[in-house]
Design a protein around this motif. Sequence first.
Motif, mmCIF file in Angstrom:
data_model
loop_
_atom_site.group_PDB
_atom_site.id
_atom_site.type_symbol
_atom_site.label_atom_id
_atom_site.label_comp_id
_atom_site.label_asym_id
_atom_site.label_seq_id
_atom_site.Cartn_x
_atom_site.Cartn_y
_atom_site.Cartn_z
ATOM 1 N N ALA A 107 0.838 -1.208 0.000
ATOM 2 C CA ALA A 107 0.000 0.000 0.000
ATOM 3 C C ALA A 107 0.870 1.254 0.000
ATOM 4 O O ALA A 107 0.625 2.189 -0.773
ATOM 5 N N LEU A 108 1.868 1.299 0.852
ATOM 6 C CA LEU A 108 2.732 2.469 0.912
ATOM 7 C C LEU A 108 3.527 2.624 -0.380
ATOM 8 O O LEU A 108 3.680 3.738 -0.894
ATOM 9 N N GLY A 109 4.037 1.520 -0.900
ATOM 10 C CA GLY A 109 4.835 1.582 -2.132
ATOM 11 C C GLY A 109 4.043 2.167 -3.290
ATOM 12 O O GLY A 109 4.548 2.997 -4.044
ATOM 13 N N GLU A 110 2.788 1.762 -3.412
ATOM 14 C CA GLU A 110 1.935 2.298 -4.477
ATOM 15 C C GLU A 110 1.717 3.797 -4.283
ATOM 16 O O GLU A 110 1.814 4.577 -5.230
ATOM 17 N N ALA A 111 1.446 4.195 -3.048
ATOM 18 C CA ALA A 111 1.230 5.618 -2.769
ATOM 19 C C ALA A 111 2.503 6.423 -3.029
ATOM 20 O O ALA A 111 2.449 7.514 -3.613
ATOM 21 N N PHE A 112 3.654 5.909 -2.597
ATOM 22 C CA PHE A 112 4.925 6.600 -2.831
ATOM 23 C C PHE A 112 5.198 6.744 -4.323
ATOM 24 O O PHE A 112 5.631 7.805 -4.784
ATOM 25 N N ASP A 113 4.956 5.681 -5.070
ATOM 26 C CA ASP A 113 5.195 5.731 -6.522
ATOM 27 C C ASP A 113 4.296 6.768 -7.195
ATOM 28 O O ASP A 113 4.741 7.519 -8.064
ATOM 29 N N GLU A 114 3.025 6.816 -6.790
ATOM 30 C CA GLU A 114 2.096 7.789 -7.365
ATOM 31 C C GLU A 114 2.519 9.220 -7.010
ATOM 32 O O GLU A 114 2.477 10.109 -7.867
ATOM 33 N N ALA A 115 2.915 9.432 -5.764
ATOM 34 C CA ALA A 115 3.334 10.771 -5.334
ATOM 35 C C ALA A 115 4.581 11.213 -6.094
ATOM 36 O O ALA A 115 4.673 12.362 -6.541
ATOM 37 N N GLU A 116 5.536 10.308 -6.249
ATOM 38 C CA GLU A 116 6.760 10.650 -6.970
ATOM 39 C C GLU A 116 6.470 10.956 -8.436
ATOM 40 O O GLU A 116 7.004 11.915 -8.994
ATOM 41 N N ALA A 117 5.609 10.163 -9.065
ATOM 42 C CA ALA A 117 5.260 10.404 -10.471
ATOM 43 C C ALA A 117 4.584 11.767 -10.633
ATOM 44 O O ALA A 117 4.885 12.499 -11.588
ATOM 45 N N LEU A 119 4.910 14.423 -8.660
ATOM 46 C CA LEU A 119 5.911 15.458 -8.412
ATOM 47 C C LEU A 119 6.837 15.623 -9.615
ATOM 48 O O LEU A 119 7.105 16.745 -10.059
ATOM 49 N N LEU A 120 7.304 14.522 -10.178
ATOM 50 C CA LEU A 120 8.185 14.607 -11.342
ATOM 51 C C LEU A 120 7.465 15.195 -12.555
ATOM 52 O O LEU A 120 8.046 15.953 -13.323
ATOM 53 N N ARG A 121 6.185 14.858 -12.709
ATOM 54 C CA ARG A 121 5.412 15.445 -13.811
ATOM 55 C C ARG A 121 5.323 16.964 -13.633
ATOM 56 O O ARG A 121 5.524 17.722 -14.577
ATOM 57 N N ARG A 122 5.059 17.404 -12.421
ATOM 58 C CA ARG A 122 4.983 18.847 -12.153
ATOM 59 C C ARG A 122 6.334 19.517 -12.368
ATOM 60 O O ARG A 122 6.401 20.609 -12.931
ATOM 61 N N PHE A 123 7.424 18.883 -11.929
ATOM 62 C CA PHE A 123 8.766 19.409 -12.179
ATOM 63 C C PHE A 123 8.994 19.609 -13.672
ATOM 64 O O PHE A 123 9.638 20.561 -14.087
ATOM 65 N N GLY A 124 8.479 18.701 -14.483
ATOM 66 C CA GLY A 124 8.649 18.790 -15.933
ATOM 67 C C GLY A 124 7.846 19.908 -16.568
ATOM 68 O O GLY A 124 8.102 20.293 -17.701
ATOM 69 N N GLU A 125 6.878 20.449 -15.848
ATOM 70 C CA GLU A 125 6.025 21.527 -16.367
ATOM 71 C C GLU A 125 6.556 22.919 -16.044
ATOM 72 O O GLU A 125 6.075 23.905 -16.586
ATOM 73 N N VAL A 126 7.526 23.018 -15.150
ATOM 74 C CA VAL A 126 8.015 24.318 -14.689
ATOM 75 C C VAL A 126 9.420 24.556 -15.234
ATOM 76 O O VAL A 126 10.348 23.818 -14.917
ATOM 77 N N SER A 127 9.555 25.591 -16.038
ATOM 78 C CA SER A 127 10.864 25.919 -16.618
ATOM 79 C C SER A 127 11.608 26.918 -15.731
ATOM 80 O O SER A 127 11.003 27.603 -14.897
#
Length: 154
Positions: A107-117, A119-127
């Motif tokens: 359960a935690l691993g799935e939540a961590f993976d979703e949160a990281e994905a 965050l990384l998607r948002r990082f990719g949107e900000v120049s």
Amino acid sequence: MRRDSRLSGVLHVLLHMAEQPAPVTSEALARAMGTNPVVIRRIMAGLRDRGYVRSGKGHGGGWTIACDLATVTLRDVYEALGRPELLAMGNRTEAPGCLVEQAVNAALGEAFDEAEALLLRRFGEVSLAALSADFHTRLAELGGSLALETNHAA
């Protein structure tokens, strides 16, 4: 647990460098950031390898921006830093024998993976250009000026 602040620090340094008309020494950046010049050089090496910054030696040398801020995202910089851990939390053990802990880890691993994905998607949107524009808006609202080594609150 102390959080890894390299991404925040290097973004801060990059935006200051973008405002400077001449190369900025590791020593000047270190004074502004309250750290050691060796730390600055170590962090900047990954950015230089990616072509985001240039370094020059000798008199008049230092660090300069070598990229278009509009084409570099927070994710690019994060990756240039070696992808530091994003989340401070983790599982107690990675391969537990206990079925209860296996269920918790799943359960935690799935939540961590979703949160990281996310965050990384948002990082990719900000120049870097978007960060710079935000800085300039804030500066204009205050009617202030930029001085690398004096505009930092302690």
